[in-house]
Design an enzyme around this catalytic site. Structure first.
Site, mmCIF file in Angstrom:
data_model
loop_
_atom_site.group_PDB
_atom_site.id
_atom_site.type_symbol
_atom_site.label_atom_id
_atom_site.label_comp_id
_atom_site.label_asym_id
_atom_site.label_seq_id
_atom_site.Cartn_x
_atom_site.Cartn_y
_atom_site.Cartn_z
ATOM 1 N N TYR A 18 42.195 12.633 18.081
ATOM 2 C CA TYR A 18 41.286 11.607 17.588
ATOM 3 C C TYR A 18 39.912 12.191 17.311
ATOM 4 O O TYR A 18 39.630 13.347 17.637
ATOM 5 C CB TYR A 18 41.200 10.441 18.581
ATOM 6 N N GLU A 67 31.546 19.839 31.892
ATOM 7 C CA GLU A 67 31.084 18.833 30.923
ATOM 8 C C GLU A 67 31.268 17.471 31.561
ATOM 9 O O GLU A 67 31.680 17.374 32.726
ATOM 10 C CB GLU A 67 31.831 18.940 29.577
ATOM 11 N N LYS A 84 40.738 17.683 20.840
ATOM 12 C CA LYS A 84 40.343 16.294 21.108
ATOM 13 C C LYS A 84 41.612 15.433 21.122
ATOM 14 O O LYS A 84 41.899 14.673 20.189
ATOM 15 C CB LYS A 84 39.314 15.817 20.066
ATOM 16 N N LEU A 92 35.149 20.350 25.239
ATOM 17 C CA LEU A 92 35.244 19.898 23.861
ATOM 18 C C LEU A 92 34.007 20.414 23.119
ATOM 19 O O LEU A 92 32.888 20.236 23.618
ATOM 20 C CB LEU A 92 35.272 18.363 23.805
HETATM 21 N N1 PDD Z 1 33.911 11.716 23.434
HETATM 22 N N2 PDD Z 1 33.390 16.154 25.823
HETATM 23 C C1 PDD Z 1 34.340 15.212 25.914
HETATM 24 C C2 PDD Z 1 35.426 15.373 26.924
HETATM 25 C C3 PDD Z 1 34.306 14.087 25.051
HETATM 26 O O1 PDD Z 1 35.261 13.161 25.123
HETATM 27 C C4 PDD Z 1 33.223 13.959 24.124
HETATM 28 C C5 PDD Z 1 33.106 12.805 23.187
HETATM 29 C C6 PDD Z 1 32.252 14.974 24.090
HETATM 30 C C7 PDD Z 1 31.081 14.928 23.118
HETATM 31 O O2 PDD Z 1 31.484 15.232 21.803
HETATM 32 P P1 PDD Z 1 30.701 14.634 20.540
HETATM 33 O O3 PDD Z 1 29.284 14.988 20.706
HETATM 34 O O4 PDD Z 1 31.328 15.309 19.378
HETATM 35 O O5 PDD Z 1 30.899 13.130 20.551
HETATM 36 C C8 PDD Z 1 32.371 16.055 24.934
HETATM 37 C C9 PDD Z 1 33.970 10.595 22.539
HETATM 38 C C10 PDD Z 1 32.662 10.001 22.167
HETATM 39 C C11 PDD Z 1 34.971 9.599 23.074
HETATM 40 O O6 PDD Z 1 35.962 10.049 23.628
HETATM 41 O O7 PDD Z 1 34.796 8.386 22.891
#
Ligand code: PDD
Length: 280
Positions: free
Chosen positions: A33, A174, A142, A198
């Protein structure tokens, strides 16, 4: 007003969007996703998000179901107005006639997308807890398989907190749904990219903004001790931007309020968004 979503080529009311019980996303969590913020009606860092989608698909041995122009056309129909919102998109390995762990043959993927409003971030900061990182070893993908993250985030919510910071082998990795930054001796530090995190788009932008403005910033591991001693802790994500953590495991971070480095980074980030909104 009914929300319109995209499912496998159709735009339809969310209540009418249905998938098969044999969908591999439902049975195995077999899919990937993206979450893409939309500011001023424009998807933010779209090329980067679509590239990460491509990498995630490659990581689970799937082909990209749509071209960039197809995604753009879908998003243009889903985005409603100019308020901050986010696009959620999901691709699964489809719904074959029977359940089997191995990849199905001749099964089209399931492609779903929807757009939802983004809640404003609390500028007074949030509290977080540390928890063991119990996730798998390919966290750079992801994947929709998010059970560990769901349990970790719920642990944070049960403790009255907004995020769980994941710790593996004495290192802070993270957040359950965000990347991690600390300010240590005046320098911004974030863990390096690798299979254990991620590669966040907001993380990259934060590092980019720091470099562009001469703010010291390093990409290197953060030990749990360094996290506990940090003068500032932030978590970043597409839906929470740069969010200051002011309490960690019930102890104040720094003086317990969003710090000066966050104030500076956040205003630079907001200026960046504003320029995008104004089409600059
Ligand atoms: N999640 N690390 C993890 C495990 C994440 O699920 C996310 C983002 C990030 C940050 O990535 P980005 O800056 O590209 O949004 C880091 C999204 C927002 C979610 O699962 O809803």
């Amino acid at each position: 007003m009914t929300q319109i979503v995209y499912l496998n080529g159709d735009f339809l009311p969310i209540e009418s969007a249905k998938i098969s019980v044999l969908d591999r996303g439902f049975l195995f969590g077999d899919g990937v996703y993206e979450v893409i913020p939309v500011y001023g009606g424009k998807p933010f860092r779209l090329a980067e998000h679509l590239q990460r989608l491509e990498n995630s698909l490659e990581g689970i041995r799937m082909e990209s179901p749509l071209a960039t122009s197809d995604w753009e056309a879908i998003f243009a129909r889903l985005v409603d107005g100019t308020e901050d919102q986010s696009i959620y998109l999901q691709v699964t390995r489809g719904a074959p006639p029977k359940r089997d762990h191995a990849f199905p043959k001749n099964t089209p993927p399931t492609v779903f997308a929807m757009c939802t409003p983004i809640a404003p971030i609390p500028a007074s900061g949030v509290c977080a807890i540390t928890v063991p990182d119990i996730r798998w070893q390919w966290c750079h993908i992801k994947a929709i398989t998010l059970l560990a993250n769901v349990l970790q985030r719920q642990q944070a919510v049960d403790a009255g907190c907004a995020e769980a910071i994941l710790v593996r082998d004495g290192q802070a990795i993270e957040g359950a749904a965000s990347n991690l930054f600390v300010v240590s001796g005046g320098t911004i530090v974030t863990p390096p990219k690798g299979n254990d995190i991620l590669p966040g788009i907001t993380r990259d932008l934060t590092v980019e903004i720091a470099h562009a403005n001469g703010i010291p910033c390093e990409e290197r591991p953060i030990s749990l001790n360094e996290l506990r001693a940090a003068s500032e802790v932030w978590v970043t994500s597409s839906t929470r931007e740069i969010l200051p953590v002011v309490m960690l495991d019930q102890s104040p971070v720094g003086d317990g309020a969003p710090g000066p480095v966050w104030q500076r980074m956040n205003s630079l980030y907001q200026e960046h968004k504003l320029r995008l909104r104004q089409g600059l």
